[in-house]
Write a protein that holds these residues in place. Structure first.
Motif, PDB file in Angstrom:
ATOM      1  N   LYS A 160       8.456   1.092   3.174  1.00 17.79           N
ATOM      2  CA  LYS A 160       7.401   1.035   2.158  1.00 17.79           C
ATOM      3  C   LYS A 160       7.023  -0.404   1.847  1.00 17.79           C
ATOM      4  CE  LYS A 160       5.892   3.167  -2.116  1.00 17.79           C
ATOM      5  NZ  LYS A 160       6.162   4.220  -3.113  1.00 17.79           N
ATOM      6  N   VAL A 164       3.233  -1.643   2.407  1.00 14.46           N
ATOM      7  CA  VAL A 164       2.434  -2.125   1.271  1.00 14.46           C
ATOM      8  C   VAL A 164       1.916  -3.532   1.557  1.00 14.46           C
ATOM      9  CG1 VAL A 164       2.558  -2.859  -1.145  1.00 14.46           C
ATOM     10  CG2 VAL A 164       3.490  -0.642  -0.461  1.00 14.46           C
ATOM     11  N   GLN A 168      -2.189  -4.334   1.896  1.00  9.48           N
ATOM     12  CA  GLN A 168      -2.538  -4.843   0.566  1.00  9.48           C
ATOM     13  C   GLN A 168      -4.036  -5.013   0.356  1.00  9.48           C
ATOM     14  OE1 GLN A 168      -1.566  -9.360   0.118  1.00  9.48           O
ATOM     15  NE2 GLN A 168       0.015  -8.522   1.476  1.00  9.48           N
ATOM     16  N   LEU A 171      -5.283  -1.693  -0.754  1.00  8.46           N
ATOM     17  CA  LEU A 171      -4.820  -1.380  -2.104  1.00  8.46           C
ATOM     18  C   LEU A 171      -5.579  -2.174  -3.167  1.00  8.46           C
ATOM     19  CD1 LEU A 171      -1.001  -1.220  -1.353  1.00  8.46           C
ATOM     20  CD2 LEU A 171      -2.524   0.705  -1.803  1.00  8.46           C
ATOM     21  N   LEU A 244      -1.601   7.136   4.686  1.00  6.88           N
ATOM     22  CA  LEU A 244      -0.690   6.849   3.570  1.00  6.88           C
ATOM     23  C   LEU A 244      -1.436   6.804   2.236  1.00  6.88           C
ATOM     24  CD1 LEU A 244       1.538   4.087   5.208  1.00  6.88           C
ATOM     25  CD2 LEU A 244       2.054   6.525   4.947  1.00  6.88           C
ATOM     26  N   THR A 248      -1.270   9.717  -0.865  1.00  7.75           N
ATOM     27  CA  THR A 248      -0.730   8.987  -2.029  1.00  7.75           C
ATOM     28  C   THR A 248       0.709   8.523  -1.803  1.00  7.75           C
ATOM     29  OG1 THR A 248      -0.029  10.991  -3.251  1.00  7.75           O
ATOM     30  CG2 THR A 248      -2.274  10.193  -3.620  1.00  7.75           C
ATOM     31  N   THR A 249       1.065   8.290  -0.523  1.00  4.82           N
ATOM     32  CA  THR A 249       2.392   7.733  -0.225  1.00  4.82           C
ATOM     33  C   THR A 249       2.484   6.303  -0.718  1.00  4.82           C
ATOM     34  OG1 THR A 249       2.495   9.140   1.756  1.00  4.82           O
ATOM     35  CG2 THR A 249       4.041   7.289   1.647  1.00  4.82           C
ATOM     36  N   ILE A 250       1.394   5.554  -0.595  1.00  5.80           N
ATOM     37  CA  ILE A 250       1.313   4.227  -1.206  1.00  5.80           C
ATOM     38  C   ILE A 250       0.094   4.213  -2.114  1.00  5.80           C
ATOM     39  CG2 ILE A 250       2.502   3.036   0.675  1.00  5.80           C
ATOM     40  CD1 ILE A 250      -0.215   2.078   1.706  1.00  5.80           C
ATOM     41  N   ARG A 252      -2.039   1.674  -5.408  1.00  6.73           N
ATOM     42  CA  ARG A 252      -2.271   0.317  -5.900  1.00  6.73           C
ATOM     43  C   ARG A 252      -1.100  -0.207  -6.716  1.00  6.73           C
ATOM     44  NH1 ARG A 252      -7.932  -1.786  -8.537  1.00  6.73           N
ATOM     45  NH2 ARG A 252      -7.374  -3.982  -8.644  1.00  6.73           N
ATOM     46  N   ASP A 254       1.886   0.042  -6.192  1.00  7.43           N
ATOM     47  CA  ASP A 254       2.985  -0.428  -5.339  1.00  7.43           C
ATOM     48  C   ASP A 254       2.874  -1.914  -4.995  1.00  7.43           C
ATOM     49  OD1 ASP A 254       4.323   2.055  -5.127  1.00  7.43           O
ATOM     50  OD2 ASP A 254       2.862   2.720  -3.641  1.00  7.43           O
TER      51      ASP A 254
END
Length: 264
Positions: A160, A164, A168, A171, A244, A248-250, A252, A254
């Motif tokens: 993760k 992320v 980024q 995100l 992802l 919703t695995t990752i 904002r 995160d």
């Protein structure tokens, strides 16, 4: 107010085909069961989502992954602004995603918007006079049911963190997001965790492992090199990041994993 906010009938046809006579800047929004037109000076907050009794334009009826109130459109400083108040991303034409909690300016003209749900994308037509619309998909009446999360992918803490970092720009809702390069990922993670000996090769290996696992376990398309036409470029990582985000695995929030200066 009555003349500034009007209903659009179901079955009127796509907004892409044109508009009735209207004042420049008037917003038209069309879903599966009709829609609304709103004058720019009406001071009206147009709500859309699955829960028909509580929104002005219904989209994603019957799909409990779509939020009951998934978003709103308001007129601010001579522009129409879309806000995503739901869980799933809203996609502009192309690959730009407006994530939960984010906003985006709507251009003049016709703009098809898509709520990216697990089984299908729900169309919301938007048109701003002197250009633009959104539209939606339909289904059985499940207006009041709880909104379901699509199953998040299983990631280790290390996976993760790397993903992320890689994602980024998505995100942060960059207009034309691209994955970071492996060198950029390694540099940022080495700064964040200097004792862990991060390298571009290590980051790439971790992400490749995730792509192979999601392809095999969940059948996610576009994650293997043989599935993507040459030149591959960033396509594999772009498809991975999109999956992802949609699951919703990752999210904002995160970004805090990357340290205080990256926090959303």
């Amino acid at each position: 107010m009555a003349s500034k906010v009007s209903f659009l009938p179901k079955g009127m046809g796509s907004l892409s085909r044109g508009l009735p006579p209207s004042r420049p800047g008037t917003l038209f929004v069309l879903g599966s069961d009709g829609g609304m037109s709103v004058s720019p000076d009406a001071g009206f907050r147009l709500l859309f989502g699955r829960n028909q009794p509580d929104v002005h334009v219904c989209v994603g009826v019957g799909d409990t992954c779509v939020s009951r109130r998934h978003g709103l459109i308001t007129h601010e400083y001579s522009r129409w602004v879309l806000r995503n108040t739901g869980k799933l991303p809203i996609r502009f034409p192309g690959s730009r995603l407006v994530l939960s909690g984010d906003e985006a300016e709507l251009p003049t003209g016709y703009t098809p918007l898509f709520i990216v749900a697990p089984r299908q994308e729900h169309l919301l037509e938007v048109r701003i006079a002197a250009g633009a619309p959104p539209r939606a998909g339909g289904g059985p009446e499940l207006y009041g049911e709880e909104t379901l999360d699509r199953d998040a992918r299983d990631l280790s803490g290390e996976e993760k963190l790397v993903l992320v970092c890689l994602a980024q720009r998505y995100l942060r809702n960059d207009p034309q997001p691209q994955p970071l390069t492996w060198a950029q990922v390694a540099f940022e993670l080495a700064e964040l965790r200097p004792a862990e000996q991060w390298s571009a090769k290590r980051a790439a290996h971790i992400v490749a492992r995730v792509r192979k696992r999601l392809s095999a376990r969940h059948g996610v398309p576009g994650l293997l090199e043989e599935e993507v036409p040459q030149p591959v470029g960033n396509a594999l990582n772009h498809h991975l990041i999109t999956d992802l985000l949609v699951t919703t695995t990752i999210a904002r929030a995160d970004l805090h994993l990357l340290g205080p200066r990256h926090a959303a």
